[in-house]
Design an enzyme around this catalytic site. Sequence first.
Site, short mmCIF file in Angstrom:
data_model
loop_
_atom_site.label_atom_id
_atom_site.label_comp_id
_atom_site.label_asym_id
_atom_site.label_seq_id
_atom_site.Cartn_x
_atom_site.Cartn_y
_atom_site.Cartn_z
N ASP A 97 0.82 -1.22 0.00
CA ASP A 97 0.00 0.00 0.00
C ASP A 97 0.85 1.26 0.00
O ASP A 97 2.07 1.20 0.17
CB ASP A 97 -0.99 -0.01 1.18
N ASN B 279 -8.10 -2.28 13.84
CA ASN B 279 -9.48 -2.54 13.39
C ASN B 279 -9.56 -3.77 12.50
O ASN B 279 -10.57 -4.02 11.85
CB ASN B 279 -10.03 -1.32 12.65
N HIS C 111 -7.71 -4.35 9.77
CA HIS C 111 -7.43 -4.18 8.34
C HIS C 111 -6.16 -4.93 7.93
O HIS C 111 -5.28 -5.19 8.74
CB HIS C 111 -7.37 -2.69 7.95
N GLU D 81 -9.98 -1.74 4.57
CA GLU D 81 -10.61 -1.36 5.82
C GLU D 81 -11.91 -2.13 6.05
O GLU D 81 -12.47 -2.69 5.10
CB GLU D 81 -10.92 0.14 5.79
#
Length: 269
Positions: free
Chosen positions: A84, A155, A157, A162
Site C-alpha cells: 500500500d 481494526n 485491516h 478497511e
Amino acid sequence: MKTPPSRTLFLSGMDVKVYPDSESAAAAAALLIEQAIVDAGGKRGKAVLGLATGTTPKRVYAHLVDRHRAGALSFRDVSTYNLDEYHPIAPNDPPSYHYYMHEHLFKHVDLAPDRAHVLDGTIPEAFAADHAALFERFIEADSGLDAQLLGIGRNGHIGFNEPCDLSPREAVALKTRLVELHPTTKADAAAEFGSLDRVIPKALTLGIATILSARLIIMLATGGHKAEAVAAALRGPMTAQLPASLLAHAAARVIWLLDPAAARGLDGA
Ligand code: GLP
C-alpha cells in the site's frame, strides 16, 4: 539464532505460532521470507515478495539486511511489490511507504530498483484505477507472489483494506484500488504524520483478492493493542467488518506469527 515457538495452535484452519517475544516472532518471519527467496529461486530462478510497512515489520527488514550483509542472502533475483501507499504523497515524504521501504530495506540490499515496486502516490487520482490495474498485471506477469508479509491494523485491516459492509464473498474478490482510511487507521497514523489533521485520508492498497492469491501469507502481529483484532480474526467468522478474518479463505497458505501479548485473546483456544 532461531528461537522455536513457545506455543503452536491451529485456528480456523490456519497455523498459529506464538513466540516468546516480538523479536523472535520477527526473526521467524524473516526466516520464512529467506526460505521463500531460496525455494522460489531454486524452482523458477526468481522470487516475488509482497512487502508490508508499519512498525511491526521493521525488525523483519533488519534481520534480512543483516543476512545480506553477512553474505548469506541476495536479492539479485527478487522482485518486490508493496501492499500500500498513501495518496497523494511524494516518494521522498518521510511518512510515505516509498521512503520507509528505501530506509528499511531497499538501500541496504542488492535489489534492482526496477524490481522494487511500490504503488505510486503521485499518480493523478483520475488515473488511480488504471495504475492499480497495471500493478496487478505486473504481479501476474511476474508469476504471482511467492510470499506476502502482512501486518494487522487495530481494526483488523490488512494493507489498507478497511472494515466494510460487503459480504465475505464480495470482499475476497476486492482488487487493488484507491480507498478512504478508517477513523481508527487515521488515529493510529497521527504520530507518523505529526498530528491527526495532517494524516492523508486516502491510500492505494493491494486488494484482498491479490493478497489471498499469494502462495504463502505471513501475518506478523505483536503487542497487546493487536490482541482483540487477532483473536476475532482467528476465531472467525469471516467478515468484511474484520478484513483479517478473510485470511481463512486461503487458510492452508496462511501462517500467523505472534508474540504473547498479541496472542492474549487466544487463551483457552
Ligand atoms: C498500516 C499499514 C498496514 C499495517 C498496519 C499495522 O495501516 N497500511 O499494512 O499492517 O498499519 O501497522 P503497525 O505495524 O505499525 O501496527
